[in-house]
Design an enzyme around this catalytic site. Structure first.
Site, PDB file in Angstrom:
ATOM      1  CB  SER A 116      -0.988   0.057   1.250  1.00  0.00           C
ATOM      2  OG  SER A 116      -1.582   0.865   1.382  1.00  0.00           O
ATOM      3  CE  LYS A 144      -4.392  -0.342   0.510  1.00  0.00           C
ATOM      4  NZ  LYS A 144      -5.336  -1.055   1.544  1.00  0.00           N
ATOM      5  CE  LYS A 155      -4.158   3.922   2.094  1.00  0.00           C
ATOM      6  NZ  LYS A 155      -5.324   3.453   2.707  1.00  0.00           N
ATOM      7  CG  ASP A 184      -7.947   2.201   0.181  1.00  0.00           C
ATOM      8  OD1 ASP A 184      -9.035   2.749   0.395  1.00  0.00           O
ATOM      9  OD2 ASP A 184      -7.233   2.104   1.312  1.00  0.00           O
ATOM     10  CD  GLU A 212      -9.313  -0.924   0.786  1.00  0.00           C
ATOM     11  OE1 GLU A 212      -9.455  -1.254   1.952  1.00  0.00           O
ATOM     12  OE2 GLU A 212      -8.386  -0.918   0.170  1.00  0.00           O
ATOM     13  CG  ASP A 242     -11.033  -1.146   4.790  1.00  0.00           C
ATOM     14  OD1 ASP A 242     -11.258  -1.870   5.861  1.00  0.00           O
ATOM     15  OD2 ASP A 242      -9.881  -0.248   4.617  1.00  0.00           O
ATOM     16  CE  LYS A 271      -7.485  -2.458   6.403  1.00  0.00           C
ATOM     17  NZ  LYS A 271      -7.572  -0.934   6.265  1.00  0.00           N
ATOM     18  N   GLY A 294      -3.828  -4.074   5.894  1.00  0.00           N
ATOM     19  CA  GLY A 294      -3.030  -3.699   7.023  1.00  0.00           C
ATOM     20  C   GLY A 294      -3.298  -2.415   7.389  1.00  0.00           C
TER      21      GLY A 294
END
Length: 372
Positions: A138, A164, A166, A191, A216, A241, A265, A293
């Protein structure tokens, strides 16, 4: 076989991240958390790790609320209870609403203790089947696209199986277009951390042209209904998520068609027992899973590795190696990623030892709770 708890230790740590981690929520430089140690009458020790942040930007929980719940509620409940199996812990804590990350920290320590008493790896105790797992990485929002592309190049050289990225409004489609131009075949996901609304439909539809694995949690952190509307309008798979806190949430999301993928998670769903129940439902209904994570240190990272050995975790997770985040981790050996793969430790419990010297260096305070 009863698990005879003798004492619990709550240890407060603060660790400096190698690099600040930026999301649509904000930027984090330090990670505050607790290591929970559960000891039985024979001196066996199990370890859990809390994952709540200092500020309630991911869920309502924080470092301070975690300690409050553990000290004032969960440890007193355990002192008055008989535990035959770690699954009992989630049942005992059921009367306390929410606070899943605090619950998971305590339950994780008992799962580790249980596995050690049985002479099993934590992965085996959970029913895991894999001997190694694929991992992705990520990457937080970067100051420049050039810097982002360089970071991706380095991650791919290290062998990570999925990238991944952001995103947030204003730093999304044009950034991903540049990344996709440079990396046309790389598995990439975005994400959003709940940064969008249905009013951003056209912006989100534009992601369909970028061949992403998934987007996500684009909408509200507690939403399932609007995500179903969005998934009906876009081709890109939605991954939920923050909306998923329990098996019941998964069932509702499945029935509504809110997503095609779930990021599981452990802390967010209240522990390994609930995570395993969610896994079983997803396997039965063909929902793809991967393990997310929370910038964990070695203990939490080890728990993530163990749950990912279950068969329905079919997509690379976020459990990168220790050295990606920390100068020195609190476990030995540190978690190592080789060519995007982590080999599952076969020692009893989490499979990693606590590096007491390193952990002491990060420790701010310790509190002991005796059960006898």
């Amino acid at each position: 076989m009863t698990i005879p708890l003798n004492r619990m230790v709550v240890r407060k740590l603060r660790m400096r991240l190698k690099n600040p981690f930026k999301t649509s929520f904000g930027t984090m430089k330090d990670k505050e958390f607790f290591i929970i140690e559960a000891m039985d009458s024979q001196g066996n020790k199990g370890y859990g790790e809390s994952v709540a942040f200092s500020i309630p930007w991911y869920t309502e929980e924080t470092v301070k609320t975690t300690f409050h719940m553990i000290e004032d509620f969960f440890i007193p409940i355990l002192k008055e209870s008989v535990i035959d199996h770690p699954d009992d812990v989630s049942d005992l804590f059921h009367s306390i609403r929410g606070n899943n990350m605090a619950k998971a920290a305590v339950e994780g320590a008992i799962w580790d203790l249980y596995a050690k008493r049985k002479g099993l790896s934590l992965a085996e105790a959970l029913g895991g089947e894999k001997k190694e797992i694929d991992v992705g990485i990520s990457i937080g929002i970067q100051p420049t696209i050039k810097g982002l592309i360089h970071t991706i190049e380095q991650s791919l050289k290290e062998g990570y199986k999925r990238i991944k990225l952001k995103i947030k409004p204003g730093e999304d489609v044009h950034v991903l277009q540049k990344v996709r131009e440079r990396f046309p075949d790389t598995p990439i996901m975005a994400d959003a951390n709940s940064a969008y609304t249905l009013g951003d439909m056209q912006q989100l539809k534009a992601l369909d042209d970028l061949n992403l694995m998934m987007i996500e949690q684009p909408l509200g952190h507690d939403d399932i209904v609007d995500h179903a509307k969005l998934q009906n309008e876009i081709d890109t798979a939605i991954c939920l998520d923050e909306s998923i806190h329990s098996l019941d949430d998964v069932r509702k999301a499945y029935e509504l068609g809110s997503c095609k993928i779930i990021n599981l998670k452990i802390g967010r769903v209240g522990g390994l027992s609930e995570a395993r129940r969610i896994h079983d439902f997803c396997r039965e209904h063909g929902i793809a899973l991967w393990c997310g994570g929370m910038l964990e240190a070695g203990v939490g990272r080890a728990h993530n590795i163990a749950i990912t050995t279950l068969p329905q975790f079919v997509l690379p997770g976020d459990t990168a190696g220790s050295s990606k985040y920390w100068e020195r981790d609190i476990v030995k050996p540190e978690v190592i990623t080789e060519h995007g793969v982590i080999k599952i430790p076969d020692k009893p419990g989490i499979g990693y030892e606590i590096n007491e010297e390193v952990m002491d260096g990060y420790t701010e305070w310790v509190k002991v709770y005796k059960f006898d």
